[in-house]
Design a protein around this motif. Sequence first.
Motif, PDB file in Angstrom:
ATOM      1  N   HIS A 128     -47.926  20.447 -16.039  1.00 15.30           N
ATOM      2  CA  HIS A 128     -48.567  19.214 -16.493  1.00 15.30           C
ATOM      3  C   HIS A 128     -50.071  19.413 -16.654  1.00 15.30           C
ATOM      4  N   ASP A 129     -50.633  18.688 -17.588  1.00 11.84           N
ATOM      5  CA  ASP A 129     -52.070  18.427 -17.637  1.00 11.84           C
ATOM      6  C   ASP A 129     -52.166  16.903 -17.600  1.00 11.84           C
ATOM      7  N   ALA A 130     -52.510  16.261 -18.704  1.00 11.41           N
ATOM      8  CA  ALA A 130     -52.434  14.798 -18.731  1.00 11.41           C
ATOM      9  C   ALA A 130     -51.004  14.344 -19.021  1.00 11.41           C
ATOM     10  N   GLU A 131     -50.173  15.251 -19.545  1.00  6.62           N
ATOM     11  CA  GLU A 131     -48.758  15.004 -19.765  1.00  6.62           C
ATOM     12  C   GLU A 131     -47.949  16.079 -19.052  1.00  6.62           C
ATOM     13  N   SER A 191     -53.459  25.169 -20.137  1.00  8.08           N
ATOM     14  CA  SER A 191     -53.821  24.312 -21.263  1.00  8.08           C
ATOM     15  C   SER A 191     -55.295  23.947 -21.147  1.00  8.08           C
ATOM     16  N   GLY A 192     -55.786  23.233 -22.142  1.00  8.34           N
ATOM     17  CA  GLY A 192     -57.192  22.823 -22.109  1.00  8.34           C
ATOM     18  C   GLY A 192     -57.358  21.353 -21.870  1.00  8.34           C
ATOM     19  N   GLY A 193     -56.265  20.685 -21.527  1.00  5.68           N
ATOM     20  CA  GLY A 193     -56.319  19.240 -21.389  1.00  5.68           C
ATOM     21  C   GLY A 193     -56.827  18.780 -20.040  1.00  5.68           C
ATOM     22  N   GLY A 194     -56.818  17.457 -19.853  1.00  2.00           N
ATOM     23  CA  GLY A 194     -57.216  16.855 -18.587  1.00  2.00           C
ATOM     24  C   GLY A 194     -56.068  16.876 -17.602  1.00  2.00           C
ATOM     25  N   THR A 195     -56.145  16.019 -16.580  1.00  2.64           N
ATOM     26  CA  THR A 195     -55.141  16.043 -15.515  1.00  2.64           C
ATOM     27  C   THR A 195     -54.667  14.639 -15.187  1.00  2.64           C
ATOM     28  N   LYS A 196     -53.354  14.458 -15.181  1.00  2.00           N
ATOM     29  CA  LYS A 196     -52.735  13.218 -14.718  1.00  2.00           C
ATOM     30  C   LYS A 196     -51.479  13.605 -13.955  1.00  2.00           C
TER      31      LYS A 196
END
Length: 440
Positions: free
Chosen positions: A307-310, A324-329
């Motif tokens: 997971h990152d934001a998804e 990945s380069g995404g955020g975190t959720k």
Amino acid sequence: MGLRDDLERFRAVGEDRREDLADFIQYGDLGHSGADEINVPIKIVSLPEFAYDRRDSGGVGQGDGDTPDVGQPVGQPQPQPGDGDEEGDPGEEGGEHEYYEMNPEEFAQELDEELGLDLDPKGKTVVEEHEGPFTDLTRSGPNSTLDVERMFREGLKRKVAMAFDEDFVREICKVEGITPREVFEWARAERLPVSMSWIERAHESVADERGTWASIEEVEANVDRQPVQQRIRRDGIDHVPLRRDDERYRHPEIVEERERNVVVVNIRDVSGSMRETKRELVERVFTPLDWYLTGKYDTAEFVYIAHDAEAWAVEREDFFGIRSGGGTKISSAYELAAELLEAYPWSDWNRYVFAAGDSENSSNDTSERVIPLMEEIPANLHAYVETQPSGNAINATHAEELEKYFGPDAEDVAVTYVNSADDVADAIYDILSTESEPDE
């Protein structure tokens, strides 16, 4: 210490000596192992031996014709055939290794011993029922299963409880003018288990001796009472009163054989902040946990969520390498875990949910979504592993929030911190020693 002592020491170090399991899972190469076979390196140490120079060196005190005189410069030493490696610089090659192969069952047993663990897997699904030992009792059954020993024991306890000093009561019956009713009332006051009919027969049997004593007080002052146990040892027991109420029939206990099933959900943060060192620490914790639980349970299945934001499900071979380069959720992973676990009913499967990351999470996600989801997902154990090799970041609060909410003594939630490979074994111990008894 002589050469023989050196030889024995080298043998002790070199012959089939593999790394300790704790050292292996913290610092060893996990890449040579698979899901069903763990390969622990064995360092091969060469035994010391004499080496003889095969070159012709001439006789004693003789040179080879080019030997310089005393005091003459000799220049830099030249390499000789066989010295060092044929190619490359000396010492570049690593030590030679072989591998000690163990299956997950052996790995789990040795890790239990090395870390002092004591996980007792609980069976869920009933796969077989069979008759066990004859330990249960019922009031009816065939005569061949009558528990005669128990019946006799109950009768014997009743006999002892009903016993009293008969000779002393007969002496009371010899008191001048005393009636059977008066003897009975005295016996009741003394809590003696004697019936009126017995007293009447005893009173009549000593009619010729009535008047031997002037009063009951005189009997008590002059006649010693004999304890029941002493009288039984002296006279024995002529019969044991058995009653139908004492009858019990043995029948076998029904033993349920349960299959020990487990599903392990491994969750990993793959956002941009999870750099290589953090990913490696997650692998060092999760891989031995997978081996351990595979060895403990009859059936073990694994679900891997990145997971990152998804969040999305991945195969194991991709799990530790994704970035990945995404955020975190983090809650996105628990939402997916809850969905995937529907295929593994809590009534049939033991469940472990292990998550790891650097504790960075989107604002309020931990308190508003992750914690409620952890409480809603029934599991033997929820665990979170924080990896922060360079120390906590300012916004890395997820592990701290979990620990604060669930408390340090929670029996089904473990929070642990891995800042370097030195912390891996302790983290595994913290996780596996936290599990509480699962609900049936």
